[in-house]
Design a protein around this motif. Structure first.
Motif, mmCIF file in Angstrom:
data_model
loop_
_atom_site.group_PDB
_atom_site.id
_atom_site.type_symbol
_atom_site.label_atom_id
_atom_site.label_comp_id
_atom_site.label_asym_id
_atom_site.label_seq_id
_atom_site.Cartn_x
_atom_site.Cartn_y
_atom_site.Cartn_z
ATOM 1 N N ARG A 1 -9.415 33.470 -16.354
ATOM 2 C CA ARG A 1 -8.464 32.684 -17.156
ATOM 3 C C ARG A 1 -9.107 31.824 -18.238
ATOM 4 N N LEU A 2 -10.391 31.539 -18.127
ATOM 5 C CA LEU A 2 -11.007 30.614 -19.079
ATOM 6 C C LEU A 2 -12.106 31.262 -19.917
ATOM 7 N N GLY A 3 -12.339 32.545 -19.715
ATOM 8 C CA GLY A 3 -13.299 33.264 -20.544
ATOM 9 C C GLY A 3 -14.751 32.912 -20.306
ATOM 10 N N MET A 4 -15.074 32.428 -19.118
ATOM 11 C CA MET A 4 -16.450 32.088 -18.785
ATOM 12 C C MET A 4 -17.183 33.332 -18.273
ATOM 13 N N SER A 5 -18.502 33.240 -18.177
ATOM 14 C CA SER A 5 -19.307 34.330 -17.627
ATOM 15 C C SER A 5 -20.059 33.827 -16.400
ATOM 16 N N GLU A 6 -20.331 34.738 -15.468
ATOM 17 C CA GLU A 6 -21.042 34.368 -14.244
ATOM 18 C C GLU A 6 -22.543 34.434 -14.476
ATOM 19 N N GLN A 7 -23.229 33.312 -14.242
ATOM 20 C CA GLN A 7 -24.666 33.237 -14.492
ATOM 21 C C GLN A 7 -25.500 33.598 -13.271
ATOM 22 N N ASN A 8 -24.931 33.423 -12.079
ATOM 23 C CA ASN A 8 -25.680 33.757 -10.866
ATOM 24 C C ASN A 8 -25.729 35.269 -10.706
#
Length: 257
Positions: A176-183
Motif C-alpha cells: 500500500r505504501l510503495g516501500m521495498s523490503e531490505q532484509n
C-alpha cells in the motif's frame, strides 16, 4: 577513522564500563527486570529508522550507527539499574518498564517533530497494521498460550505481537505504501510466495507467526519459575521483531509523502 566509528568505540567503552560497574556492585538482575526491558527496544527501532532515513550517514554508515543505537540503549538501561541500586529503589521491574515507555515516547515524539506535514495515508495504514497485529496476536495467544502461567503468557504474547507487527507493517509497506523490503531473508520469503501463486506478504505473516509460536512454546515450559536465561532469550526474541516493526512504522512516516 570516520565519525561513526569514533562514536561507536566511545559508546562501546561507556557500555563496557557501566556493565563492569554493575558486575562489581553485584546488582541483582532478575527475570522480571529482564522482562521489563522490552519497551526499550522501541527506542532502538525509532533510532534505526532515523539513521536509515538520513542521507548524510554514507553508504556504510547506517549499519554502524544502528549498532551504536543498540549499545547506547544498553548503556542507558545499565546506568538506570546502577542508579536504582544506589538509591535503593523498590520494584525495579516496574520502574525499568516505566522509564522505557517514557523514553520511547520522548524519542519517538522528538523524531516526529522533524517530519513537518504528516501523510494521512501513512497514518491510516500504520493504524491498520497495528490493529491487525493486535487482533492476530490476541487470537493466537488465546488459543495457543492459554495454559501458560500469567508471567510467561505475557512475555509469550509480547514475542508473538512483535513478530506479527513486523509482518503486518511489512505488508502495508509493500502493498500500500510503495516501500521495498531490505532484509534479504524476508524478501526471499515474500518472493517465493509470489512466485508460487501465494500472496508473499501472507506467507511472510504465516511464517513469522509460526516461528514465534514455536519459540515461545519451546521456551515457556518451566514449571517452578521462569529462568533468567529463558527470559533473556524470549526478551531478545521480542526485540528481534519489535525493532524492525517500529522501524517500519517510523520509516513510513519519514519516507512516504
Amino acid at each position: 577513522m570516520t565519525l561513526s566509528s569514533l562514536v561507536f568505540i566511545l559508546v562501546a567503552l561507556i557500555f563496557t564500563g557501566l556493565w563492569y560497574c554493575l558486575q562489581q556492585r553485584d546488582v541483582s538482575v532478575s527475570p522480571a527486570v529482564i522482562t521489563a526491558v522490552v519497551p526499550w527496544f522501541a527506542i532502538v527501532g525509532v533510532g534505526v529508522a532515523v539513521v536509515r532515513s538520513t542521507r548524510s550517514v554514507g553508504s556504510s554508515g547506517p549499519s554502524l550507527w544502528s549498532l551504536t543505537i543498540y549499545l547506547s540503549t544498553g548503556a542507558l538501561i545499565t546506568a538506570l539499574w546502577l542508579v536504582f541500586d544506589g538509591l535503593g529503589v523498590e520494584n525495579r521491574p516496574r520502574w525499568t518498564a516505566v522509564f522505557g515507555v517514557v523514553a520511547a515516547g520522548v524519542v519517538g515524539g522528538l523524531s516526529l517533530l522533524t517530519v513537518g506535514e504528516f501523510s494521512t495515508r501513512v497514518l491510516f495504514w500504520n493504524s491498520v497494521a497495528v490493529v491487525l497485529a493486535v487482533g492476530v496476536a490476541a487470537l493466537v495467544t488465546q488459543f495457543v498460550f492459554a495454559h501458560n502461567r500469567h508471567d510467561q503468557r505475557w512475555l509469550g504474547a509480547a514475542v508473538l505481537f512483535a513478530h506479527v507487527l513486523d509482518a503486518t507493517t511489512t505488508a502495508v509497506g509493500l502493498e500500500r505504501l510503495g516501500m521495498s523490503e531490505q532484509n534479504p531473508i524476508s524478501a526471499s520469503i515474500i518472493h517465493i510466495g509470489d512466485s508460487v501463486g501465494v500472496p508473499g506478504v501472507g506467507l511472510f505473516l504465516l511464517i513469522k507467526t509460526a516461528v514465534a509460536v514455536a519459540v515461545v512454546s519451546l521456551l515457556t515450559d518451566d514449571t517452578v519459575g521462569p529462568r533468567l536465561d529463558t527470559t533473556a532469550f524470549l526478551v531478545i526474541a521480542t526485540g528481534a521483531g519489535l525493532v524492525p516493526a517500529v522501524h517500519n512504522l517510523f520509516a513510513f512516516v519519514f519516507s512516504v509523502r
